[in-house]
Design a protein around this motif. Structure first.
Motif, PDB file in Angstrom:
ATOM      1  N   CYS A 105       0.786  -1.292  -0.187  1.00 17.03           N
ATOM      2  CA  CYS A 105      -0.055  -0.125  -0.114  1.00 17.03           C
ATOM      3  C   CYS A 105       0.889   1.289  -0.025  1.00 17.03           C
ATOM      4  O   CYS A 105       0.700   2.122  -0.745  1.00 17.03           O
ATOM      5  CB  CYS A 105      -1.089  -0.004   1.233  1.00 17.03           C
ATOM      6  SG  CYS A 105      -1.969   1.364   1.202  1.00 17.03           S
ATOM      7  N   ARG A 129       3.495  -1.545  -7.632  1.00 15.35           N
ATOM      8  CA  ARG A 129       2.691  -0.325  -6.975  1.00 15.35           C
ATOM      9  C   ARG A 129       3.306   0.094  -5.747  1.00 15.35           C
ATOM     10  O   ARG A 129       3.941  -0.982  -5.036  1.00 15.35           O
ATOM     11  CB  ARG A 129       1.549  -0.793  -6.893  1.00 15.35           C
ATOM     12  CG  ARG A 129       0.961  -1.830  -6.040  1.00 15.35           C
ATOM     13  CD  ARG A 129      -0.402  -1.652  -5.335  1.00 15.35           C
ATOM     14  NE  ARG A 129      -0.125  -0.539  -4.204  1.00 15.35           N
ATOM     15  CZ  ARG A 129      -1.310   0.396  -3.887  1.00 15.35           C
ATOM     16  NH1 ARG A 129      -2.325   0.258  -4.460  1.00 15.35           N
ATOM     17  NH2 ARG A 129      -0.724   1.343  -3.005  1.00 15.35           N
ATOM     18  N   LYS A 134       0.259   9.243   0.508  1.00 15.79           N
ATOM     19  CA  LYS A 134      -1.191   8.388   0.920  1.00 15.79           C
ATOM     20  C   LYS A 134      -1.960   9.159   1.447  1.00 15.79           C
ATOM     21  O   LYS A 134      -2.031  10.048   2.485  1.00 15.79           O
ATOM     22  CB  LYS A 134      -0.655   7.396   2.122  1.00 15.79           C
ATOM     23  CG  LYS A 134       0.453   6.625   1.879  1.00 15.79           C
ATOM     24  CD  LYS A 134       0.032   5.453   0.651  1.00 15.79           C
ATOM     25  CE  LYS A 134      -1.374   4.634   0.545  1.00 15.79           C
ATOM     26  NZ  LYS A 134      -1.821   4.034  -0.296  1.00 15.79           N
ATOM     27  N   HIS A 276      -8.223  -3.553  -2.259  1.00 13.11           N
ATOM     28  CA  HIS A 276      -9.209  -2.431  -1.633  1.00 13.11           C
ATOM     29  C   HIS A 276     -10.740  -2.663  -1.838  1.00 13.11           C
ATOM     30  O   HIS A 276     -11.299  -2.144  -0.765  1.00 13.11           O
ATOM     31  CB  HIS A 276      -8.843  -0.830  -2.222  1.00 13.11           C
ATOM     32  CG  HIS A 276      -7.330  -0.445  -1.759  1.00 13.11           C
ATOM     33  ND1 HIS A 276      -6.480  -0.873  -2.713  1.00 13.11           N
ATOM     34  CD2 HIS A 276      -7.012   0.106  -0.857  1.00 13.11           C
ATOM     35  CE1 HIS A 276      -5.256  -0.269  -2.158  1.00 13.11           C
ATOM     36  NE2 HIS A 276      -5.600   0.530  -1.117  1.00 13.11           N
ATOM     37  N   GLU A 302      -2.507  -5.844  -3.543  1.00 10.97           N
ATOM     38  CA  GLU A 302      -1.294  -5.412  -2.582  1.00 10.97           C
ATOM     39  C   GLU A 302      -0.681  -6.609  -1.923  1.00 10.97           C
ATOM     40  O   GLU A 302      -1.217  -7.498  -1.558  1.00 10.97           O
ATOM     41  CB  GLU A 302      -1.950  -4.416  -1.418  1.00 10.97           C
ATOM     42  CG  GLU A 302      -2.382  -3.308  -1.880  1.00 10.97           C
ATOM     43  CD  GLU A 302      -2.817  -2.106  -0.986  1.00 10.97           C
ATOM     44  OE1 GLU A 302      -2.947  -0.890  -1.147  1.00 10.97           O
ATOM     45  OE2 GLU A 302      -3.600  -2.498   0.315  1.00 10.97           O
ATOM     46  N   ASP A 313      -2.974  -0.883   5.419  1.00 15.81           N
ATOM     47  CA  ASP A 313      -3.606  -2.064   4.725  1.00 15.81           C
ATOM     48  C   ASP A 313      -2.926  -3.384   4.919  1.00 15.81           C
ATOM     49  O   ASP A 313      -3.236  -4.172   3.910  1.00 15.81           O
ATOM     50  CB  ASP A 313      -3.890  -1.558   3.357  1.00 15.81           C
ATOM     51  CG  ASP A 313      -4.786  -0.593   2.810  1.00 15.81           C
ATOM     52  OD1 ASP A 313      -5.525  -0.326   3.808  1.00 15.81           O
ATOM     53  OD2 ASP A 313      -4.772   0.205   1.713  1.00 15.81           O
ATOM     54  N   GLN A 316      -5.375  -6.409   4.159  1.00 21.01           N
ATOM     55  CA  GLN A 316      -5.670  -6.918   2.727  1.00 21.01           C
ATOM     56  C   GLN A 316      -4.462  -7.423   2.046  1.00 21.01           C
ATOM     57  O   GLN A 316      -4.660  -7.533   0.795  1.00 21.01           O
ATOM     58  CB  GLN A 316      -6.356  -5.771   2.031  1.00 21.01           C
ATOM     59  CG  GLN A 316      -5.627  -4.548   1.654  1.00 21.01           C
ATOM     60  CD  GLN A 316      -6.622  -3.441   1.495  1.00 21.01           C
ATOM     61  OE1 GLN A 316      -7.394  -3.089   1.951  1.00 21.01           O
ATOM     62  NE2 GLN A 316      -5.928  -2.544   0.665  1.00 21.01           N
TER      63      GLN A 316
HETATM   64 MN    MN Z   1      -4.073   0.598   0.193  1.00 21.15          MN
END
Ligand code: MN
Ligand code: PEP
Length: 341
Positions: A105, A129, A134, A276, A302, A313, A316
């Protein structure tokens, strides 16, 4: 555009509407019914500043558009898929391979992002990524490393060759972000930041436009239209879930139908972000499968070297070995999807 006159409308009301329409170089066909008159305006209705200029006139009952309000992104003007070239080797859209973008993230450290880049590349991801800026709901949480994070991303790219996608939140950072990003991400929270959309419309880099968390499909397409209307020709949509009433078990509601719908309505590619969209790593695999079978051109997933201690995050984010396993299955699903579509 159709203008439906009120049953009470008189000749003067109708003539005024016709005159106004002709002022916009529209040809007007008058259809007189038993009770009401319907005016069909023929021509490029996108020349009309807003349908409200007719809706507010005396004697007008309703105004209906015939053309879409997003012609540049729609399939009405361009039938074939747009293919977005990210780097000499990587392109998104059309009948190409499934492109997976993966990484943390947030970029948290140089070693962490390089380790992640190597791991996701080995597993088959084509794009790295990582957020340097953020958007965080609560202040006093980790808001990214900013320019330092961008430098770490650049180093990860240098070591692995993976193109980079990272989020741009603020127009003031557009130059530094564009220096290292191969795709500029506009996050869900900024999907309707119109000045930011205008600015990324003026750059040459591909833009990944996430769906706003309460955006309708039309609002999302219009946000894309704004980017293209400013001159940029490279757009990728990303479905990342929308807000609904139940946030106890999932973070968002993953609108799977948006994937085939965007493909029907627009010539630009669409990817899905099951991380997400669900907020739960246990749901990422099934929603990735579903996204591919729905026709997604790619996925954003992610991953983190140590999700339990991630600064954002973690719940996830997949561990590397979980991502590697998933990637093997994704290729199988993609092969099947290619056969079926
Ligand atoms: Mn994220
Ligand atoms: C992200 O990609 O890290 C992110 C913040 O996504 P979204 O804008 O979809 O919430």
């Amino acid at each position: 555009m159709l203008i439906i006159m009120d049953p009470e409308a008189n000749v003067e009301n109708i003539n005024k509407v016709i005159k106004k329409a002709e002022g916009y170089e529209m040809k007007v066909i008058v259809n007189k019914g038993e009770f009401q008159t319907v005016l069909a305006l023929i021509g490029n209705e996108n020349k009309i500043i807003t349908p409200d200029i007719f809706a507010s006139m005396d004697g007008v009952a309703d105004v209906q558009r015939v053309q879409v309000s997003f012609p540049l992104v729609s399939r009405q003007l361009k039938k074939q898929d747009s293919i977005i070239q990210i780097s000499p080797e990587v392109k998104i859209g059309g009948k190409n391979e499934l492109i997976v973008m993966s990484g943390p993230c947030s970029v948290e450290s140089e070693d962490g992002i390089i380790e992640t880049a190597k791991a996701v590349k080995k597993a088959g991801a084509k794009i790295l990524r990582g957020g340097a800026y953020k958007p965080r709901t609560a202040p006093r949480t980790f808001e990214g490393l900013g320019e330092l994070g961008l430098r770490f991303l650049a180093q990860a790219k240098k070591e692995t060759g993976l193109p980079i996608i990272t989020e741009l939140m603020d127009i003031r950072d557009i130059e530094v972000v564009c220096e290292i990003a191969d795709i500029v991400q506009i996050g869900a929270r900024n999907m309707q930041n119109f000045s930011l959309l205008n600015e990324v419309g003026k750059i040459k880099k591909p833009v990944l436009l996430k769906r706003g968390m309460s955006a309708t499909i039309e609002e999302w397409l219009l946000a894309g239209e704004r980017i293209i209307n400013n001159g940029n020709e490279k757009l990728i949509f990303c479905e990342r879930g929308i807000r609904s009433f139940d946030s106890k078990y999932t973070r968002n509601v993953f609108d799977l139908s948006a994937i085939p719908l965007i493909k029907q309505l627009s010539h630009f590619p669409i990817i899905a972000d099951p991380s997400h969209a669900t907020g739960k790593k246990s749901l990422v695999k099934s929603m990735s499968f579903a996204s591919i079978m729905s026709g997604a051109d790619g996925l954003m997933i992610e991953t983190h070297p140590d999700p339990e201690n991630a600064l954002s995050d973690g719940p996830q984010s997949l561990k590397f070995h979980e991502f590697e396993e998933l990637m093997k299955d994704l290729q199988k699903v993609h092969t099947l999807a290619n056969e079926l579509y």
